[in-house]
Each structure stands twice: as C-alpha cells, then as structure tokens.
Design a protein around this motif. Structure first.
Motif, mmCIF file in Angstrom:
data_model
loop_
_atom_site.group_PDB
_atom_site.id
_atom_site.type_symbol
_atom_site.label_atom_id
_atom_site.label_comp_id
_atom_site.label_asym_id
_atom_site.label_seq_id
_atom_site.Cartn_x
_atom_site.Cartn_y
_atom_site.Cartn_z
ATOM 1 N N VAL A 14 71.354 60.858 44.996
ATOM 2 C CA VAL A 14 72.047 59.860 44.959
ATOM 3 C C VAL A 14 73.285 59.750 46.053
ATOM 4 O O VAL A 14 72.973 60.661 46.889
ATOM 5 C CB VAL A 14 72.762 60.126 43.377
ATOM 6 C CG1 VAL A 14 71.511 59.815 42.719
ATOM 7 C CG2 VAL A 14 73.618 61.129 43.731
ATOM 8 N N ALA A 15 73.650 58.723 46.133
ATOM 9 C CA ALA A 15 74.532 58.689 47.652
ATOM 10 C C ALA A 15 75.229 59.554 47.512
ATOM 11 O O ALA A 15 75.983 60.112 48.900
ATOM 12 C CB ALA A 15 75.332 56.890 46.738
ATOM 13 N N CYS A 16 76.645 59.817 46.673
ATOM 14 C CA CYS A 16 77.054 61.361 47.008
ATOM 15 C C CYS A 16 76.386 62.151 47.714
ATOM 16 O O CYS A 16 77.517 63.202 48.182
ATOM 17 C CB CYS A 16 78.082 60.886 46.155
ATOM 18 S SG CYS A 16 77.222 61.687 44.406
ATOM 19 N N ASP A 17 74.954 62.158 47.533
ATOM 20 C CA ASP A 17 74.781 63.681 48.034
ATOM 21 C C ASP A 17 74.816 63.728 49.675
ATOM 22 O O ASP A 17 75.097 64.889 49.825
ATOM 23 C CB ASP A 17 73.501 63.917 47.367
ATOM 24 C CG ASP A 17 73.250 63.646 45.868
ATOM 25 O OD1 ASP A 17 74.047 65.093 45.761
ATOM 26 O OD2 ASP A 17 72.110 63.575 45.075
ATOM 27 N N PHE A 18 74.704 61.964 50.030
ATOM 28 C CA PHE A 18 74.553 62.054 51.265
ATOM 29 C C PHE A 18 75.782 62.085 52.428
ATOM 30 O O PHE A 18 75.964 62.133 53.479
ATOM 31 C CB PHE A 18 73.564 61.155 51.961
ATOM 32 C CG PHE A 18 72.864 61.194 50.967
ATOM 33 C CD1 PHE A 18 71.572 61.508 52.265
ATOM 34 C CD2 PHE A 18 71.075 61.154 50.192
ATOM 35 C CE1 PHE A 18 70.355 61.670 51.671
ATOM 36 C CE2 PHE A 18 70.385 61.690 49.640
ATOM 37 C CZ PHE A 18 69.523 61.331 50.109
ATOM 38 N N ALA A 19 76.908 61.792 51.263
ATOM 39 C CA ALA A 19 78.082 61.528 51.484
ATOM 40 C C ALA A 19 79.414 62.047 50.530
ATOM 41 O O ALA A 19 79.304 61.266 49.247
ATOM 42 C CB ALA A 19 78.037 59.961 51.914
ATOM 43 N N PRO A 20 79.148 63.261 50.860
ATOM 44 C CA PRO A 20 79.847 63.807 49.380
ATOM 45 C C PRO A 20 81.659 63.942 49.718
ATOM 46 O O PRO A 20 82.339 64.514 49.543
ATOM 47 C CB PRO A 20 79.889 64.988 49.953
ATOM 48 C CG PRO A 20 79.512 65.569 51.588
ATOM 49 C CD PRO A 20 78.752 64.258 51.565
ATOM 50 N N GLY A 21 82.344 63.319 50.966
ATOM 51 C CA GLY A 21 83.315 61.994 50.710
ATOM 52 C C GLY A 21 83.545 61.884 51.688
ATOM 53 O O GLY A 21 82.927 61.068 52.339
ATOM 54 N N PHE A 75 76.772 53.215 52.081
ATOM 55 C CA PHE A 75 76.617 52.307 51.016
ATOM 56 C C PHE A 75 77.371 51.823 50.510
ATOM 57 O O PHE A 75 78.749 52.449 50.769
ATOM 58 C CB PHE A 75 76.608 53.669 49.854
ATOM 59 C CG PHE A 75 75.241 55.249 50.370
ATOM 60 C CD1 PHE A 75 73.754 54.608 49.912
ATOM 61 C CD2 PHE A 75 75.840 56.336 51.145
ATOM 62 C CE1 PHE A 75 73.015 55.340 50.252
ATOM 63 C CE2 PHE A 75 74.575 57.373 51.099
ATOM 64 C CZ PHE A 75 73.394 57.061 50.857
ATOM 65 N N THR A 76 77.347 51.150 49.113
ATOM 66 C CA THR A 76 78.325 50.064 48.938
ATOM 67 C C THR A 76 79.377 50.902 48.454
ATOM 68 O O THR A 76 79.107 52.101 47.679
ATOM 69 C CB THR A 76 77.858 48.897 48.339
ATOM 70 O OG1 THR A 76 76.897 49.447 47.390
ATOM 71 C CG2 THR A 76 76.621 48.365 49.219
ATOM 72 N N ALA A 77 80.269 49.765 47.660
ATOM 73 C CA ALA A 77 81.526 50.912 46.325
ATOM 74 C C ALA A 77 81.000 51.072 45.723
ATOM 75 O O ALA A 77 80.926 51.603 44.526
ATOM 76 C CB ALA A 77 82.798 50.187 46.742
ATOM 77 N N ALA A 78 80.039 50.149 45.316
ATOM 78 C CA ALA A 78 79.153 50.253 43.922
ATOM 79 C C ALA A 78 78.129 51.694 44.075
ATOM 80 O O ALA A 78 78.338 52.043 42.445
ATOM 81 C CB ALA A 78 78.383 48.785 43.420
ATOM 82 N N GLU A 79 77.472 51.073 45.032
ATOM 83 C CA GLU A 79 76.522 52.310 44.482
ATOM 84 C C GLU A 79 77.199 53.839 45.182
ATOM 85 O O GLU A 79 76.680 54.795 44.360
ATOM 86 C CB GLU A 79 75.831 52.220 45.776
ATOM 87 C CG GLU A 79 74.847 50.767 45.840
ATOM 88 C CD GLU A 79 73.943 51.071 47.071
ATOM 89 O OE1 GLU A 79 73.272 49.613 47.635
ATOM 90 O OE2 GLU A 79 75.098 51.162 48.658
ATOM 91 N N LEU A 80 78.467 53.842 45.129
ATOM 92 C CA LEU A 80 78.859 55.197 45.344
ATOM 93 C C LEU A 80 79.414 55.942 43.865
ATOM 94 O O LEU A 80 79.427 56.584 43.536
ATOM 95 C CB LEU A 80 80.008 55.497 46.453
ATOM 96 C CG LEU A 80 79.599 55.219 47.920
ATOM 97 C CD1 LEU A 80 80.937 54.930 48.835
ATOM 98 C CD2 LEU A 80 79.484 56.944 48.071
ATOM 99 N N ARG A 81 80.504 54.669 43.421
ATOM 100 C CA ARG A 81 80.803 54.931 42.518
ATOM 101 C C ARG A 81 79.334 55.353 41.313
ATOM 102 O O ARG A 81 79.741 56.224 40.691
ATOM 103 C CB ARG A 81 81.365 53.129 41.603
ATOM 104 C CG ARG A 81 82.877 53.414 42.307
ATOM 105 C CD ARG A 81 83.847 51.854 41.601
ATOM 106 N NE ARG A 81 82.597 50.961 41.546
ATOM 107 C CZ ARG A 81 83.156 49.884 42.719
ATOM 108 N NH1 ARG A 81 83.755 50.316 43.398
ATOM 109 N NH2 ARG A 81 82.654 48.893 42.118
#
Length: 302
Positions: free
Chosen positions: A230-237, A246-252
């Motif tokens: 999922v998105a936070c795997d690619f962007a862990p911070g 990713f959009t804010a909604a996708e990250l949330r």
C-alpha cells in the motif's frame, strides 16, 4: 489524526520484547525511549564478518556466515535509521562491496555462496557478471543520505542512474530501492524526471491504492497471491521521495490499513511467502518495528 494509539504501541513493544532478536529489541528500545542509538549500532555490528561484510541473518531470509550484498544493505539501513551510519563504517562496507562489484558498477544482490546455506527455494544467486538495481541503488542511496564518501558510491550511482533511465517495468522491492536512491540524488532535475516515470510504474502495477478492495487486487508479477503493498510502504514517512506520489486520502487509507493489521499478539504480519516455519517468527518483529515507525512518522501529517 492518530494512527497508533498508546495502548497499541505498548502491545507492539511487548511483542518485540517477547519474540524479537537483539537487533529488533534494540530498535524498539530506541523507539520507546528505553534504549540508545549506540545500542542499535552495537547490535548491528555484531553481524559483521571477518572480511568486512555482514551476515548471520541480519536479513531474515539470508542465513549463514557468508557475507552477502543484501545483508550489507539491510545493516546499513538499520544503522541509518538509528542515525549511527558514520564514515568509517560506511567506507568499510564500500570496500567489501567493491570486491564483489561487476564491471557495470553494480553489485549482484546475492553472491554464489548463498547456495551453501538455507535459503528460500525460489531464490538463486543471479549472474555474477552484472549488478542488481535493488541492492545497488538502495545501498548507494542510504550511504549518500548519511554523508558517506567512497569511490564505490560514485560508480554505483552511475550504474543506478543508467538502469533507472532504461527502466520499463519494476516491482515493489526494486521500487523501494529506487525511492531511497532518488531521495539522495544531488541532480534534482534528473531525480524529478526519473521520479515521475517510476511513480507511474508504481501506481500502475505495484501498489493497492484502495486497501478496502485488497481482495480484488492482483499481486505484482512474480509475487505470491496476497503479497500486496500500500501507499505507506513506498512512503514510510513525509520525507520519503515517494510521499508526493500519493494523495492525502490514499496515504490515510494505507495508514489506517496498516494500523488495522496489528494482530492480537501485538505484532504485525509478514506479506511474503514462508519457506520455513521459523521465518515468520524471525521476520515479524522487524515488520512490527517498521510499522510503528511508519505510523508515528505520519502522525498529524496527513
């Protein structure tokens, strides 16, 4: 918005105290304020080999006493995570990597010596006369971000840039390495162009943008059924080079999904093929530390 409640963080810590090895317990101690970065460093350096590399299952899927490039990458990542990757340590690893680097400037992900020790049956040493983007790019990126200087990094960076420029497809673990490399790239114009291309590849084939529909998603080519990211795997911070992909909604949505994956025992699951009953127990503490770090990193940021 809170993604990790205090009670959930406490259960995660208890899981690592109960099941984790030395490195993951030291990492969790640092996260909770009960330990030090120096403690993490000592634990990681205990995995060094006599020839300057790293081994002894610091990467859970890579067993035995023979140093491997993938193990060196894992060791450097953990040192950097704790803020204790210094010039002397980084340069020493570069010296070892240089002895195993192919003519193209890249290092193979694994050396032929992997065959002598337990390993996943689907894992074989790649051709030794060419480098692997996964290990080379991430290692170079981690070293550059820590300010380490060494001639190996220059050649590895040139190899990674050429391979990224020629990239027509990718997979999640390779994408993680490219992201680490892009975040450390001094040529920001090139990095922005490359990021736009890789972002499209990731969004098209590597990530489940709506975790609520996870059951409908197809795993990336070569991955086991259910092996999704999922998105936070690619962007862990927020500092990740992929955070803007990713959009804010996708990250949330991805962070809520990650928080919801915490199991009743306090730990997080692994999402790849188990090749031995012990692997899940050995890998889950590290996945749990990573989950806690990711959820805390995004706290109040999205």
């Amino acid at each position: 918005m809170g993604f990790l409640e205090e009670a959930a963080a406490g259960r995660a810590a208890q899981f690592v105290w109960r099941t984790g090895g030395l490195v993951d317990q030291r990492r969790m101690a640092l996260l909770t304020g009960a330990g030090t970065a120096a403690g993490v460093r000592e634990a990681v350096l205990a995995h060094r080999t006599g020839d300057g590399g790293f081994a002894f299952a610091i990467e859970p899927d890579v067993k035995g006493p023979q140093a491997q490039p993938l193990s060196a990458m894992s060791a450097l990542e953990i040192l950097a995570e704790a803020g204790v990757l210094d010039q002397a340590t980084g340069a020493g690893v570069c010296d070892w990597l240089a002895r195993h680097t192919a003519a193209d400037g890249g290092v193979p992900d694994l050396l032929a010596s992997i065959a002598a020790y337990p390993h996943p049956p689907w894992v074989q040493a790649p051709p030794q006369d060419r480098g692997g983007l996964l290990t080379t790019a991430r290692t170079a990126g981690v070293l550059r971000a820590a300010g380490v200087e060494h001639a190996w990094i220059e050649g590895a960076a040139a190899f990674a840039r050429a391979r990224i420029d020629a990239l027509e497809a990718t997979h999640p673990y390779e994408a993680f390495s490219i992201i680490a490399f892009l975040g450390s790239e001094p040529d920001r114009a090139w990095a922005d162009r490359a990021a736009a291309r890789v972002r499209d590849l990731v969004r098209d084939t590597c990530v489940v943008l709506d975790p609520a529909r996870m059951d409908e998603a197809e795993a990336p080519a070569g991955y086991a059924p259910g092996e999704h990211h999922v998105a936070c795997d690619f962007a862990p911070g927020p500092e990740s080079a992929a955070a803007a992909w990713f959009t804010a909604a996708e990250l949330r949505a991805s962070l809520e999904h990650l928080a919801g994956e915490q199991a009743g025992d306090g730990g997080w699951p692994i999402h790849y093929r188990r090749w031995h009953p012990g692997i899940e127990q050995q890998a889950r503490p590290g996945f749990t530390v990573r989950a806690v770090r990711t959820l805390r990193a995004w706290e109040g940021r999205v």
